[in-house]
Design a protein around this motif. Structure first.
Motif, PDB file in Angstrom:
ATOM      1  N   MET A   1       0.853  -1.196   0.000  1.00 48.80           N
ATOM      2  CA  MET A   1       0.000   0.000   0.000  1.00 48.80           C
ATOM      3  C   MET A   1       0.885   1.240   0.000  1.00 48.80           C
ATOM      4  SD  MET A   1      -2.948   1.116   2.723  1.00 48.80           S
ATOM      5  CE  MET A   1      -3.905   2.603   2.474  1.00 48.80           C
ATOM      6  N   VAL A   3       1.349   5.215   0.620  1.00 46.16           N
ATOM      7  CA  VAL A   3       0.751   6.314   1.386  1.00 46.16           C
ATOM      8  C   VAL A   3       1.605   7.564   1.205  1.00 46.16           C
ATOM      9  CG1 VAL A   3      -0.015   7.086   3.662  1.00 46.16           C
ATOM     10  CG2 VAL A   3      -0.083   4.650   3.080  1.00 46.16           C
ATOM     11  N   TYR A  57       0.917  -1.398  19.024  1.00 45.11           N
ATOM     12  CA  TYR A  57       0.644  -1.950  17.691  1.00 45.11           C
ATOM     13  C   TYR A  57       1.649  -3.048  17.370  1.00 45.11           C
ATOM     14  CZ  TYR A  57      -2.191   2.269  17.147  1.00 45.11           C
ATOM     15  OH  TYR A  57      -3.125   3.247  17.306  1.00 45.11           O
ATOM     16  N   ILE A  90      -0.619   3.764   8.560  1.00 45.38           N
ATOM     17  CA  ILE A  90      -1.720   3.706   7.586  1.00 45.38           C
ATOM     18  C   ILE A  90      -1.461   2.594   6.584  1.00 45.38           C
ATOM     19  CG2 ILE A  90      -2.870   4.950   5.702  1.00 45.38           C
ATOM     20  CD1 ILE A  90      -2.469   7.515   7.292  1.00 45.38           C
ATOM     21  N   GLY A  91      -0.194   2.439   6.150  1.00 43.94           N
ATOM     22  CA  GLY A  91       0.159   1.383   5.203  1.00 43.94           C
ATOM     23  C   GLY A  91      -0.092  -0.001   5.755  1.00 43.94           C
ATOM     24  N   MET A  92       0.060  -0.179   7.066  1.00 43.15           N
ATOM     25  CA  MET A  92      -0.208  -1.471   7.700  1.00 43.15           C
ATOM     26  C   MET A  92      -1.644  -1.590   8.192  1.00 43.15           C
ATOM     27  SD  MET A  92       3.245  -2.473   9.764  1.00 43.15           S
ATOM     28  CE  MET A  92       4.716  -2.998   8.859  1.00 43.15           C
ATOM     29  N   ARG A  93      -2.457  -0.571   7.858  1.00 39.68           N
ATOM     30  CA  ARG A  93      -3.879  -0.563   8.166  1.00 39.68           C
ATOM     31  C   ARG A  93      -4.185  -0.544   9.670  1.00 39.68           C
ATOM     32  NH1 ARG A  93      -6.061  -1.201   3.204  1.00 39.68           N
ATOM     33  NH2 ARG A  93      -4.858  -2.390   1.656  1.00 39.68           N
ATOM     34  N   PHE A  94      -3.264   0.036  10.450  1.00 39.26           N
ATOM     35  CA  PHE A  94      -3.551   0.238  11.869  1.00 39.26           C
ATOM     36  C   PHE A  94      -4.585   1.354  12.028  1.00 39.26           C
ATOM     37  CE2 PHE A  94       1.072  -1.171  12.809  1.00 39.26           C
ATOM     38  CZ  PHE A  94       0.696  -2.494  12.709  1.00 39.26           C
ATOM     39  N   SER A  96      -6.959   4.500   9.551  1.00 40.41           N
ATOM     40  CA  SER A  96      -7.461   4.817   8.220  1.00 40.41           C
ATOM     41  C   SER A  96      -7.691   6.321   8.109  1.00 40.41           C
ATOM     42  CB  SER A  96      -8.776   4.083   7.954  1.00 40.41           C
ATOM     43  OG  SER A  96      -9.311   4.467   6.704  1.00 40.41           O
ATOM     44  N   ASP A  97      -7.229   6.915   7.011  1.00 48.41           N
ATOM     45  CA  ASP A  97      -7.390   8.352   6.778  1.00 48.41           C
ATOM     46  C   ASP A  97      -8.625   8.600   5.921  1.00 48.41           C
ATOM     47  OD1 ASP A  97      -6.897  11.096   6.692  1.00 48.41           O
ATOM     48  OD2 ASP A  97      -5.645  10.911   4.897  1.00 48.41           O
ATOM     49  N   TYR A  98      -9.778   8.106   6.380  1.00 54.46           N
ATOM     50  CA  TYR A  98     -10.984   8.272   5.576  1.00 54.46           C
ATOM     51  C   TYR A  98     -11.485   9.717   5.583  1.00 54.46           C
ATOM     52  CZ  TYR A  98     -13.377   8.023  10.104  1.00 54.46           C
ATOM     53  OH  TYR A  98     -13.791   8.247  11.386  1.00 54.46           O
ATOM     54  N   GLU A 170      -8.572  10.024  12.777  1.00 53.74           N
ATOM     55  CA  GLU A 170      -9.776   9.200  12.638  1.00 53.74           C
ATOM     56  C   GLU A 170     -11.037   9.864  13.187  1.00 53.74           C
ATOM     57  OE1 GLU A 170      -8.169   4.655  12.414  1.00 53.74           O
ATOM     58  OE2 GLU A 170      -8.900   5.355  14.360  1.00 53.74           O
TER      59      GLU A 170
END
Length: 499
Positions: A1, A3, A57, A90-94, A96-98, A170
């Protein structure tokens, strides 16, 4: 991913935008940072790993490549820890920058092994860059909050650790900001009343403060040169908001700010020792940093025992004293640092210090020639006022009468500067006048022209010295609230030249 996180760096004192690209993929576990980062950035890998892990994490073995764009410009500083860490999380999906925070905010901050975010240098430059580029705000260490808060009309998000950053990205939750105390000057307990007699020296410093001129004081040891110099800040006007921002920016990049001094409110007074190197005075180094001459920007640079400085240091002052800036060229490129300052030098008249009292002087003619050669003609030519400070006699030492206080002198200086501000429609001082300004604002009547013509012939004045005399005379006229330079103003300016 892949970022992208936004941050900043700087060349000299000029900031530029840096895109931190973080690519997290499956494959052989590595963690590489490319894009011409310095040793501090390379070492950030271990800080980031530990910081994320100690925040709770679980870091799985992944292939992590970080690129700092533009890749052709050298970058330095520990403040890239935070954007790299957030990119990895964010790349490891800990997280999310929605909400799309990353495209609107610049991130800066050093990371500790516990995940705490610590103070970093150069933060104010990043805040200024974010504002100029139209970003919504910046995410910075809480310890840098006071420094950054002097920049208005931009969101400043102070964070203490990675959890604070996650909450803001978040949820939009912002840590409650500390109350910023109003900007107040630190009271200076020094006063011109502390200096007995020395009427000529005090008058010279009033002219210096009013017009921003350079001065050299020559006198015997113990005559009061250092006392006078250290009281110059007490007669200077308070710094404007723009000056505070500019000076704080330089101190931030130089790593001179801390919890005790988060913002530079008072005009700087720098007095380096005579053993200081050229780099420490002028600035430079492998990765150029501001020197004393730039740290004194908008303030005073005082070089005591001027003749004891290395000759290379003294001669290197030529360009910055004239141009009010210093240019440093390295393989990384050309960098400029400001040097808008009042330069004050003090020295003895000879090796023994008693040249002005022939009965006490032990120097031979050869000693005198060798000592005076330490100050070259070009350096003296760049100094506006030369004043002789004599040792006090018994009457002056015991005299109870005192002159004007710093407060009274400061009021006269402020009035003179207001005249200059009105004249130039800017913050330009008389010292900054160019040839056209001199032609326009330094009109000489016939009597003054005859006086200066005679002085040019008898004193063998250079064109630069002639202009400096006119600038000083213009300042004296401003202190006298006179519309034009009169003969008495010109004669007083001439009296401060070295014969």
């Amino acid at each position: 991913m892949l970022v992208q996180v936004l941050s900043s760096s700087y060349l000299g004192i000029e900031p530029f935008l840096v895109e931190v690209e973080v690519d997290v993929t499956n494959g052989l576990p590595i963690f590489n940072i490319v894009g011409l980062g310095d040793a501090t950035i390379s070492e950030s890998r271990d800080r980031i790993r530990s910081g994320i892990k100690n925040m709770g994490y679980l870091l799985e073995p992944r292939r992590i490549v970080v690129n700092l764009t533009p890749a052709n410009i050298k970058k330095r500083g520990s403040h890239f820890d935070l954007p790299i860490a957030i990119g990895i999380m964010i790349g490891m999906r800990f997280i999310s920058d929605y909400r799309g925070i990353l495209k609107d905010y610049l991130l800066m901050g050093e990371l500790s092994l516990t995940g705490e975010i610590r103070r970093a240098d150069g933060i104010i430059s990043g805040v200024l860059l974010a504002k100029s580029k139209g970003f919504k705000g910046v995410i910075i260490p809480e310890e840098n909050l006071e420094e950054a808060s002097i920049i208005k009309n931009i969101d400043i998000i102070p964070v203490k650790n990675l959890r604070d950053v996650v909450k803001f990205i978040e949820e939009g939750t912002i840590r409650s900001k500390r109350v910023i105390n109003p900007i107040n000057e630190i009271k200076n307990n020094l006063d011109m009343l502390d200096v007995k007699a020395q009427i000529l020296g005090k008058r010279a410093l009033e002219i210096v403060a009013a017009g921003g001129h350079n001065i050299i004081m020559v006198g015997a040891p113990g005559s009061g040169k250092s006392m006078l110099a250290k009281r110059i800040p007490t007669i200077l006007p308070s710094m404007s908001e723009d000056e505070i921002i500019e000076t704080t920016k330089i101190y931030s990049i130089a790593g001179e700010l801390n919890e005790r001094i988060p913002i530079v409110i008072n005009r700087p007074f720098r007095d380096p020792h005579h053993t200081s190197t050229t780099t420490s005075i002028i600035g430079g180094g492998r990765t150029p940093k501001p020197g004393e001459i730039s740290l004194a920007n908008n303030g005073v640079l005082f070089l005591d025992e001027f003749t004891e400085f290395d000759r290379v240091v003294i001669e290197s002052l030529r360009e910055p004293l004239e141009e009010k800036r210093i240019s440093i060229t390295r393989s990384l490129g050309k960098m400029e640092f400001p040097a808008k300052l009042i330069f004050v030098a003090a020295c003895n008249p000879c090796s023994c210090g008693n040249k002005f009292n022939e009965e006490l002087c032990t120097c031979t003619p050869y000693d005198l020639r060798r000592y005076t050669k330490k100050l070259s003609g070009p350096i003296i030519d760049r100094i506006d006022l030369y004043v002789q400070i004599n040792r006090l006699d018994d009457r002056e030492i015991l005299d109870k009468e005192v002159g004007d206080s710093s407060k009274i002198i400061k009021e006269r200086v402020i009035k003179a500067r207001e005249i200059q501000k009105s004249r130039f429609s800017s913050d330009k001082l008389n010292r900054d006048m160019n040839n056209n300004d001199i032609e326009t604002f330094c009109f000489l009547n016939d009597e003054c022209e005859n006086t200066i013509r005679t002085s040019i012939r008898s004193l063998n004045l250079s064109m630069r010295t002639y202009h400096k005399i006119l600038k000083v005379a213009r300042t004296i006229a401003d202190l006298d609230n006179a519309p034009n330079i009169e003969k008495k103003h010109l004669l007083e300016a001439l009296s401060f030249r070295k014969n």
